[in-house]
Design a protein around this motif. Structure first.
Motif, mmCIF file in Angstrom:
data_model
loop_
_atom_site.group_PDB
_atom_site.id
_atom_site.type_symbol
_atom_site.label_atom_id
_atom_site.label_comp_id
_atom_site.label_asym_id
_atom_site.label_seq_id
_atom_site.Cartn_x
_atom_site.Cartn_y
_atom_site.Cartn_z
ATOM 1 N N SER A 267 3.277 -11.666 -11.576
ATOM 2 C CA SER A 267 2.099 -11.159 -12.273
ATOM 3 C C SER A 267 1.549 -12.270 -13.151
ATOM 4 O O SER A 267 2.326 -13.047 -13.743
ATOM 5 N N GLU A 289 -8.351 -10.733 -23.383
ATOM 6 C CA GLU A 289 -7.763 -10.728 -22.044
ATOM 7 C C GLU A 289 -8.881 -10.792 -21.017
ATOM 8 O O GLU A 289 -9.780 -9.944 -20.995
ATOM 9 N N ARG A 292 -6.043 -9.843 -14.880
ATOM 10 C CA ARG A 292 -4.644 -9.747 -14.474
ATOM 11 C C ARG A 292 -4.569 -9.812 -12.955
ATOM 12 O O ARG A 292 -5.449 -9.286 -12.274
ATOM 13 N N TYR A 325 4.635 -14.029 -15.000
ATOM 14 C CA TYR A 325 5.802 -13.162 -15.139
ATOM 15 C C TYR A 325 6.375 -12.854 -13.757
ATOM 16 O O TYR A 325 5.633 -12.736 -12.780
ATOM 17 N N SER A 328 6.370 -7.042 -13.405
ATOM 18 C CA SER A 328 5.256 -6.573 -14.235
ATOM 19 C C SER A 328 5.291 -7.240 -15.599
ATOM 20 O O SER A 328 6.371 -7.477 -16.161
ATOM 21 N N PRO A 330 4.812 -7.528 -19.791
ATOM 22 C CA PRO A 330 5.057 -6.580 -20.889
ATOM 23 C C PRO A 330 3.745 -6.025 -21.443
ATOM 24 O O PRO A 330 2.652 -6.487 -21.088
ATOM 25 N N SER A 331 3.860 -5.047 -22.298
ATOM 26 C CA SER A 331 2.663 -4.435 -22.869
ATOM 27 C C SER A 331 1.871 -5.408 -23.721
ATOM 28 O O SER A 331 0.647 -5.310 -23.832
ATOM 29 N N GLU A 332 2.554 -6.353 -24.355
ATOM 30 C CA GLU A 332 1.891 -7.378 -25.162
ATOM 31 C C GLU A 332 2.321 -8.754 -24.664
ATOM 32 O O GLU A 332 3.281 -9.348 -25.163
ATOM 33 N N PRO A 333 1.631 -9.273 -23.658
ATOM 34 C CA PRO A 333 2.013 -10.588 -23.128
ATOM 35 C C PRO A 333 1.706 -11.709 -24.116
ATOM 36 O O PRO A 333 0.630 -11.736 -24.725
ATOM 37 N N ASN A 337 7.031 -14.746 -24.415
ATOM 38 C CA ASN A 337 7.770 -13.890 -23.489
ATOM 39 C C ASN A 337 7.404 -14.120 -22.029
ATOM 40 O O ASN A 337 7.897 -13.422 -21.148
#
Length: 351
Positions: A267, A289, A292, A325, A328, A330-333, A337
């Motif tokens: 992702s 953002e 994606r 990534y 999937s 994370p909720s807050e890329p 991370n």
């Protein structure tokens, strides 16, 4: 009878198509399916067919096109009866002048391997100077296309020869000769050499199969990069867009190389960030953002695609960042991370 009936149901051209060339064509088709079909491409069948496709098929088809006639020692199944008639007629030991420029079966097989090893890199070299590049689909299509064209030329050239002069693979004669050589040797030394030959072949095949099928235990990693297209259409890591205008798009090519030794679903999150850097510490003050993506990449392959960047945030020295990534996001890329990240520094004006 059933085989004859089925054969008569085929078009005339297919009925007259030589069996060995038909097998070569089937190998090309089977390899293309095994290499490109989503599910089959992950099985060992792809490797087995691919080895024969690369190391034998193009050379065999090319040799068949160059030498459509049977060899001087009688390459076809009826060679034994022909030799018997020649002997009865007092012609033993005389060469057939119609086949002096041809090659025998062993030479044909050796040339098939040798020419395949020579032709495949040449085709790859030509692809390297084209917009397609050295990738899976262009390689399969180019080698397969060359092999199919050579098979067609070989079939036409054989058809122009008298039936008794055309090359035919002597399957039954080869099997009979192999059985005699392996199981009915003339001397004990011949028997020992036959055993050594069989063991050597088994070891060679096993080594190649093990190297192809067993995953390597080396370092696993993923490449993540940005490219642009130059004036000649080639992809380069240079001349990135630096100045944007709000609401206007500019392309950036995003690429992923999978060296994880397994199929991976990636992702990608694209963001435009306003950051401040102090004491080697980067703080994100504002983020937007942009997009994606999800891409599934087979092992040891790479993919790239064009992302049209359309910013709505203005400012100087903004960070256009791409976060990679596995699976999937994370909720807050964030850059912290993400599995991999790459970025550009850009300026965005209002007009």
């Amino acid at each position: 009878m059933a085989d004859g009936t089925l054969r008569l149901m085929l078009p005339r051209f297919l009925r007259r198509f030589p069996a060995d060339l038909a097998v070569t064509v089937l190998l090309v088709v089977a390899t293309a399916i095994a290499a490109l079909a989503p599910v089959i491409s992950e099985t060992p069948l792809r490797i087995a067919l691919g080895l024969a496709f690369v190391l034998f098929a193009p050379g065999y088809a090319f040799v068949a096109a160059l030498f459509p006639e049977r060899g001087p020692t009688g390459d076809e199944a009826g060679s034994e009866s022909a030799a018997s008639h020649d002997s009865n007629a007092g012609m033993a030991g005389r060469a057939d002048p119609r086949r002096e420029g041809s090659i025998d079966g062993i030479e044909r097989v050796a040339l098939s391997f040798g020419l395949s090893i020579a032709l495949t890199p040449l085709i790859g070299l030509v692809l390297n100077f084209t917009p397609f590049g050295i990738r899976l689909v262009p390689i399969v299509l180019s080698i397969g296309g060359f092999t199919l064209v050579a098979c067609a030329v070989a079939a036409v050239r054989r058809r122009e020869l008298p039936a008794e002069d055309r090359f035919r693979v002597p399957y039954r004669a080869w099997m009979r000769t192999t059985r005699v050589e392996l199981f009915e040797p003339d001397t004990r030394m011949d028997a020992v050499l036959n055993v050594v030959l069989v063991v050597s072949l088994l070891l060679a095949i096993s080594s190649v199969g093990y190297a192809a099928l067993v995953p390597r235990t080396g370092e696993s990693f993923s490449e993540f990069y940005l490219l642009t297209e130059n004036e000649s259409g080639a992809l380069v890591a240079d001349d990135y867009p630096r100045n944007f205008t709000v609401g206007q798009s500019q392309p950036v090519i995003v690429g992923i190389g999978n060296h994880e030794h397994e199929r991976v679903e990636y992702s990608v999150v694209a963001e435009l960030q306003r950051v401040s850097i102090r004491n080697n510490s980067t703080t994100v003050r504002e983020r937007q953002e942009l997009d994606r993506f999800s891409r599934t990449v087979p092992a040891n392959e790479s993919v790239d695609w064009t992302h049209n960047v359309t910013p709505t945030m203005t400012g100087e020295r903004l960070r256009l960042i791409y976060l990679l990534y596995r699976g999937s996001p994370p909720s807050e890329p964030t850059a912290e991370n993400a599995y991999r990240e790459t970025h550009l520094w850009v300026n965005v004006s209002s007009q």
